[in-house]
Every structure is written in structure tokens, then in C-alpha cells.
Scaffold this motif. Structure first.
Motif, PDB file in Angstrom:
ATOM      1  N   GLN A  21       0.854  -1.184   0.000  1.00 43.98           N
ATOM      2  CA  GLN A  21       0.000   0.000   0.000  1.00 43.98           C
ATOM      3  C   GLN A  21       0.888   1.232   0.000  1.00 43.98           C
ATOM      4  O   GLN A  21       2.109   1.125   0.125  1.00 43.98           O
ATOM      5  N   SER A  22       0.283   2.400  -0.102  1.00 46.08           N
ATOM      6  CA  SER A  22       1.029   3.656  -0.026  1.00 46.08           C
ATOM      7  C   SER A  22       1.371   3.965   1.426  1.00 46.08           C
ATOM      8  O   SER A  22       0.642   3.588   2.338  1.00 46.08           O
ATOM      9  N   CYS A  25       5.391   9.458  -4.579  1.00 46.60           N
ATOM     10  CA  CYS A  25       4.722   8.160  -4.474  1.00 46.60           C
ATOM     11  C   CYS A  25       5.490   7.273  -3.490  1.00 46.60           C
ATOM     12  O   CYS A  25       6.678   7.484  -3.240  1.00 46.60           O
ATOM     13  N   VAL A  64       5.516   3.014  -1.643  1.00 44.26           N
ATOM     14  CA  VAL A  64       5.029   1.647  -1.510  1.00 44.26           C
ATOM     15  C   VAL A  64       5.524   1.131  -0.169  1.00 44.26           C
ATOM     16  O   VAL A  64       6.701   1.271   0.153  1.00 44.26           O
ATOM     17  N   SER A  72      10.392   8.570 -13.862  1.00 48.32           N
ATOM     18  CA  SER A  72      10.224   8.153 -12.478  1.00 48.32           C
ATOM     19  C   SER A  72      11.610   8.135 -11.857  1.00 48.32           C
ATOM     20  O   SER A  72      12.581   7.723 -12.494  1.00 48.32           O
ATOM     21  N   ARG A  78       6.333  -3.358  -7.853  1.00 53.05           N
ATOM     22  CA  ARG A  78       5.209  -2.433  -7.662  1.00 53.05           C
ATOM     23  C   ARG A  78       5.606  -1.012  -8.081  1.00 53.05           C
ATOM     24  O   ARG A  78       4.817  -0.308  -8.705  1.00 53.05           O
ATOM     25  N   GLN A 123       3.583   0.921 -10.911  1.00 51.01           N
ATOM     26  CA  GLN A 123       2.933   2.199 -10.618  1.00 51.01           C
ATOM     27  C   GLN A 123       3.518   3.319 -11.473  1.00 51.01           C
ATOM     28  O   GLN A 123       2.790   4.191 -11.936  1.00 51.01           O
ATOM     29  N   SER A 124       4.820   3.293 -11.685  1.00 47.99           N
ATOM     30  CA  SER A 124       5.455   4.308 -12.522  1.00 47.99           C
ATOM     31  C   SER A 124       4.875   4.264 -13.929  1.00 47.99           C
ATOM     32  O   SER A 124       4.551   5.304 -14.519  1.00 47.99           O
ATOM     33  N   VAL A 178       1.916   3.003 -14.873  1.00 43.83           N
ATOM     34  CA  VAL A 178       0.513   3.429 -14.827  1.00 43.83           C
ATOM     35  C   VAL A 178       0.407   4.951 -14.752  1.00 43.83           C
ATOM     36  O   VAL A 178      -0.499   5.556 -15.340  1.00 43.83           O
ATOM     37  N   LEU A 179       1.350   5.580 -14.053  1.00 48.20           N
ATOM     38  CA  LEU A 179       1.330   7.039 -13.898  1.00 48.20           C
ATOM     39  C   LEU A 179       1.991   7.769 -15.071  1.00 48.20           C
ATOM     40  O   LEU A 179       2.175   8.979 -15.027  1.00 48.20           O
TER      41      LEU A 179
END
Length: 145
Positions: free
Chosen positions: A4-5, A40, A42, A63, A86, A90-91, A93-94
Motif C-alpha cells: 500500500q502507499s 509516491c 510503496v 520516475s 510495484r 505504478q510508474s 501506470v502514472l
């Protein structure tokens, strides 16, 4: 076990891991500043206890991995791999198409870890890390996420 964040509530555990794992640890102010800046993160937790984390920033299509750490008593169990996977996901996706990082030139274990993920050695930043004596940083990147 879940990813999670990070939140400000996690910082006490994160700083404890940081102090016992890294020779040159981030301070709580560094982590607070990273969260305040909207970077961001994780966090990997097991039974509400943090065992690893990463902080990274996204600027346009870049990123930048700022910090990734797994607690010493959890090294060698694949947790760093899960966290980095992750971060990469996430990088992407962003909107990032490349991830950059700096690593101490003496940190062979980390360099090998990043190379297994397709990171390439790009350049050296001389006297980048504050220490006595100062230490060079190896700049690495992973293209085409």
C-alpha cells in the motif's frame, strides 16, 4: 502480506528500519518532506508491521527511485523484488517510460539487484554522497517500462 502507499502514521516504523538498515539513513524530516511533496510510495506490511518500503517521484515521463529498503531480518526473501515490481508498475501506470536512480558505487549488492530488473549503468556522479570521504554515485536507468 500487503502493499500500500505510505502515510505519516507509518513513518515511525519506516525510520526505525531505515536507521538499522542503511549506513547513511534518511531522517524523519526526509520522509516527511517526500510525503509533503506528493511523492509516491510503496509499503510492504505483514500483520500491520512494515518490512519494506520505497519512495519515488514522477515528473512527466520520468520516475526517480529515491529510496528502497527492506528490513535486515527480511533480506533474501524476495520482498525487495515485490516492492520494486510495484514501483515499476505504478510508474508505468502514472505515465513514466523510464526509471532513474542513484546508488553508491560500493553497494554491489544493490547494483546487482537493479541489473536483474534491467537497469543499465549510465554514468558516475563524483562525490555525490556526503560521507568522510565523499562517495560517488552510479546513475542507473530502466527504459521502456
Amino acid at each position: 502480506m500487503g502493499l500500500q502507499s505510505a502515510s505519516f502514521k507509518d513513518l515511525d516504523q519506516i525510520v526505525e528500519i531505515e536507521r538499522y538498515t542503511n549506513e547513511h539513513p534518511w531522517s524523519i524530516a526526509n520522509f516527511e518532506s517526500s510525503l509533503d511533496a506528493g511523492n509516491c510510495s510503496v509499503v510492504l506490511k505483514h500483520d500491520k508491521k512494515i518490512i519494506g518500503y520505497a519512495f519515488f517521484s514522477i515528473i512527466s515521463t520520468d520516475s526517480h527511485l529515491l529510496n528502497i529498503t527492506v528490513s535486515r531480518d527480511h533480506h533474501g526473501k524476495g520482498y525487495g523484488k515485490r516492492i520494486l515490481e510495484r514501483v515499476i508498475m505504478q510508474s508505468k501506470v502514472l505515465g513514466a517510460s523510464v526509471i532513474f536512480l542513484e546508488v553508491r558505487v560500493s553497494n554491489y549488492k544493490a547494483i546487482n539487484f537493479y541489473e536483474k530488473f534491467g537497469f543499465k549503468r549510465d554514468a558516475i556522479r563524483y562525490n555525490y554522497y556526503e560521507a568522510d570521504p565523499k562517495e560517488d554515485a552510479l546513475l542507473m536507468s530502466k527504459q521502456s517500462l
